[in-house]
Write an enzyme that holds these catalytic residues in place. Sequence first.
Site, PDB file in Angstrom:
ATOM      1  N   CYS A  99      -2.167  -6.665  27.031  1.00 33.89           N
ATOM      2  CA  CYS A  99      -1.486  -7.960  27.094  1.00 33.89           C
ATOM      3  C   CYS A  99      -0.086  -7.804  27.696  1.00 33.89           C
ATOM      4  O   CYS A  99       0.778  -7.161  27.098  1.00 33.89           O
ATOM      5  CB  CYS A  99      -1.424  -8.541  25.680  1.00 33.89           C
ATOM      6  SG  CYS A  99      -0.337  -9.955  25.486  1.00 33.89           S
ATOM      7  N   CYS A 103       2.746  -9.187  25.622  1.00 40.24           N
ATOM      8  CA  CYS A 103       2.978  -8.282  24.488  1.00 40.24           C
ATOM      9  C   CYS A 103       3.877  -7.124  24.913  1.00 40.24           C
ATOM     10  O   CYS A 103       4.751  -6.700  24.151  1.00 40.24           O
ATOM     11  CB  CYS A 103       1.650  -7.748  23.952  1.00 40.24           C
ATOM     12  SG  CYS A 103       0.543  -9.020  23.318  1.00 40.24           S
TER      13      CYS A 103
END
Length: 140
Positions: free
Chosen positions: A65, A68
């Site tokens: 991600c 993230c």
Amino acid sequence: MMTLALIVTFLLLAGFITYMYFAYKKIKNTPDTETHSAIKELNDTNFQAQVKSGVTLVDFWAAWCMPCKMMAPVLNETAEALGSTAKIGKLDVDSNQASSAKYGVRSIPTLILFKNGKEINRFVGVKTKDFLVKEISKVI
């Protein structure tokens, strides 16, 4: 006139695609940020024990991600700013699906703020250190 509009549309679309390609290539090659020593690595086994007392911010994330990855340095700065007043933990949603499902995490990054084991607040997406410190300070 219609041909000119098509040409302009095509050029704008080609420019956008080119921009997205290079932006993706840059983000894809973003190195992982080392986790601050104060941030606990959580899993399905130790999750409840870590959040049951005090104030804890848990980052639900995944290695693939990109947002993230953007949150990692922000969490490090937040951990540094908070010191021992609150805990921060990270839970990999791919490896710990039971905890992710229990809290209904559908988008990542999701940050859930717990106080004595109970969810107080939830934030989805990339946030700033100042925002996180302010929100955590409200519940301390």
